[in-house]
Design a protein around this motif. Sequence first.
Motif, short mmCIF file in Angstrom:
data_model
loop_
_atom_site.label_atom_id
_atom_site.label_comp_id
_atom_site.label_asym_id
_atom_site.label_seq_id
_atom_site.Cartn_x
_atom_site.Cartn_y
_atom_site.Cartn_z
N GLU A 43 0.82 -1.21 0.00
CA GLU A 43 0.00 0.00 0.00
C GLU A 43 0.86 1.27 0.00
O GLU A 43 1.76 1.41 0.82
CB GLU A 43 -0.89 -0.02 1.25
CG GLU A 43 -2.05 0.91 1.15
CD GLU A 43 -2.89 0.88 2.42
OE1 GLU A 43 -2.78 -0.10 3.18
OE2 GLU A 43 -3.63 1.85 2.62
N SER B 121 -2.06 -4.70 -2.56
CA SER B 121 -2.79 -3.64 -1.85
C SER B 121 -2.61 -2.27 -2.48
O SER B 121 -2.37 -1.28 -1.80
CB SER B 121 -2.36 -3.56 -0.37
OG SER B 121 -2.16 -4.82 0.16
N GLY B 122 -2.67 -2.19 -3.77
CA GLY B 122 -2.56 -0.89 -4.43
C GLY B 122 -1.13 -0.42 -4.66
O GLY B 122 -0.92 0.72 -5.07
N ASP C 109 -3.82 -8.10 -6.52
CA ASP C 109 -5.21 -7.62 -6.44
C ASP C 109 -5.45 -6.57 -7.52
O ASP C 109 -4.52 -6.03 -8.09
CB ASP C 109 -5.50 -7.06 -5.04
CG ASP C 109 -4.40 -6.15 -4.56
OD1 ASP C 109 -4.11 -5.18 -5.28
OD2 ASP C 109 -3.83 -6.41 -3.49
N GLU D 75 -6.28 -3.51 -7.52
CA GLU D 75 -5.88 -2.11 -7.31
C GLU D 75 -4.40 -1.89 -7.63
O GLU D 75 -3.94 -0.77 -7.76
CB GLU D 75 -6.10 -1.67 -5.86
CG GLU D 75 -7.55 -1.64 -5.40
CD GLU D 75 -8.07 -3.02 -5.06
OE1 GLU D 75 -7.31 -3.81 -4.48
OE2 GLU D 75 -9.24 -3.32 -5.41
N SER D 76 -3.63 -2.95 -7.67
CA SER D 76 -2.19 -2.82 -7.81
C SER D 76 -1.79 -2.63 -9.27
O SER D 76 -2.61 -2.78 -10.17
CB SER D 76 -1.50 -4.04 -7.24
OG SER D 76 -1.87 -4.18 -5.90
N ARG D 77 -0.52 -2.29 -9.43
CA ARG D 77 -0.07 -1.98 -10.78
C ARG D 77 1.36 -2.50 -10.97
O ARG D 77 2.16 -2.48 -10.05
CB ARG D 77 -0.10 -0.46 -10.95
CG ARG D 77 0.62 0.01 -12.18
CD ARG D 77 0.38 1.48 -12.43
NE ARG D 77 1.04 1.82 -13.69
CZ ARG D 77 1.01 3.01 -14.24
NH1 ARG D 77 0.36 3.99 -13.67
NH2 ARG D 77 1.63 3.23 -15.37
N PRO E 114 -7.38 -0.29 -15.60
CA PRO E 114 -7.99 -0.93 -14.43
C PRO E 114 -9.33 -1.53 -14.83
O PRO E 114 -10.04 -1.00 -15.69
CB PRO E 114 -8.19 0.23 -13.46
CG PRO E 114 -7.29 1.32 -13.92
CD PRO E 114 -7.13 1.14 -15.40
N THR F 234 -4.23 -3.80 -13.65
CA THR F 234 -5.22 -4.68 -13.06
C THR F 234 -4.60 -6.05 -12.84
O THR F 234 -3.54 -6.34 -13.38
CB THR F 234 -6.45 -4.79 -13.98
OG1 THR F 234 -7.46 -5.50 -13.28
CG2 THR F 234 -6.13 -5.53 -15.26
#
Lengths: 471, 168
Positions: free
Chosen positions: A327, A356-357, A387, A389-391, B91, B123
């Motif tokens: 995160e 977590s993003g 997940d 939200e992650s990149r 996304p 994504t």
Amino acid sequence: MTNPAVDPQNFRPSNQSSTEFSYSTAGYKHITKPGLTEGTIREISSLKNEPKWMLDIRLTAFRQYQLLNTPSWGADLSGIDFDNLRYFLRASDEKPSWDDVPPEVKETFDRLGIPEAERDVLAGVKAQYDSEVVYGSLKEVWEKDGVIFLSMDEGLEKHPDLVKEYFGKVIASNDNKYAALNTAVWSGGSFVYIPKGVEVKMPLQTYFRINAELSGQFERSLIIVEEGAKVHYVEGCTAPNFSSTSLHSAVVEVFVKPGATCQYTTIQNWYKNIYNLVTKRAYVETEGKMIWTDFNMGSKVTMKYPGYILAGKGAVGETLSMALAGEGQHQDTGSKAVHLAPYTSSNIVSKSISKSGGRSSYRGLVKIAPEAHHCKSSVICDALILDPESRTDTYPTNIIENNQVEMQHEATVSKVGDDQLFYLMSRGINEEKAKKMIVNGFIADLVKKLPMEYAIEMNRLIDHEMEGSVG
Amino acid sequence: MKKSSLIPQTIIIDKDTNHIIKKPGHYIFEIIKPNIKVDIFSALQAKGDEEKELNVVIHHKAPKTTAQTTLKAVGFDQSTLIMKAKILIDPGCQETESFLTERVLLLSKDAHAIAIPDLEILTDDVKCSHAASVTQIPEEQIFYMTSRGISKKTAENMIVEGFLKMEE
């Protein structure tokens, strides 16, 4: 941060219990005023009683720093408040033995298990607290062989000729803005010299720690491995939890002479509000070998591309890079291989995990010069994304200027497969544990290259980071 | 590195497509509908002191799309080949599959190649990979053909022709 000798049962990664690790700076002997001016640099230089040529290097670098632009690519660095940073902090005046280290500092390092670690597995240890090295030792065997393992400040004092010969020779002060900043205000870091033919069988280790809030740590390391010599250098990084950001901007220069081997391992676990902007480069001569093992777990932003200039025939460069972005983190890491001589080879393996993003990016360069015929280069990047939200990104640049080469680049992006999870869970393993196993398996190839004590700790750190990541 | 001066050309893809790129340039493929399959192919040659630049962006804007991109190029003489390609997955575009291959053959020691295959994945649940390679013609291939009485020049031409052919 690394902590090999701690009882595994009681092991707690630093960022979990980080508040315990923060100590008052009230007893500090010297703290510069926030912000950076020419005066600050003169102050640092005079406190260290440096020769004039070093002050000149610093001042030139400071002017270059003011002129250079912030990179237009890569991570967002707008969160660094350069004007409010403190550029030099001295915790104690003496260059002490372990007994003379101030109790607060000692307690921190004791908790990190450093003196114990040294007894067991290391050839030598340095511990840097904010701007300066507070403790150091080197086993007698290596000292007898002529191995030098000092803080950079001591190195400059005791071996000015060596420092003058190599300082800034592979990373010029105007290489990039942060290398210029480091050159202007550098303090601490390691000075390692391995004489011809000496093989240091146990790793040399340095611990870096930022203790004071809103401070910058600018360590400068210089490693010279003479002909046929061999060394493994390990650095571990840690910082407690602060509300405001701090900056770690290091420069590491490595010289690998003909037939020599140097492995440089980093286990970076800064607290998640540290900006980590590091320039690392090795100059590798004929049939020399440079290995970067680079593990990035912590920090808010890391921008680090350890590289090598393969300048001698048959030189070899190898990078094993692992990044974990959780995160609010951006790990912008990779490696640069510059082939200048024929028959050189480079091999880069990068594995990244985004969760977590978090965002992890591989950014790399392979450049093969016209003279560098019969070169081989292989770059493999694997990314795991946990997940939605992650990149994850991959930005490789390959510049090939002759045709007698074999250059390959491969990258894959995947998630933890449902079939893999299903397989493990059908055998009675719960989801969290199954995910941890898969992630540990994903990076297993790289972790295997670490000495055993560190490999165990890496797995623990990954487990810790993965805790509660089942969504 | 200098910025590309090419004017981008956007190609909207809303049905299954086989696209062959015939000229160097800057192409942006936007895949905007789910369940679409795209094949993109390009074969370039650069001779003399030509500099040819191909810049391809495959932008997945909808879930469950599949793209297969193959870019091949051969550089002769003192030519320069610049191959940039980027897979971009927005996304929310789950179950995307996108594969990119860049293969460059350099026939002269003065030929240059720059290969930049980028990925930007925003994504999870995607299958995505890219591969790039820059090589010369393997010596054993030339040897095989010359040992069968084919001149070196002809052998090279045959291998180049085979290399640039679209894979079935």
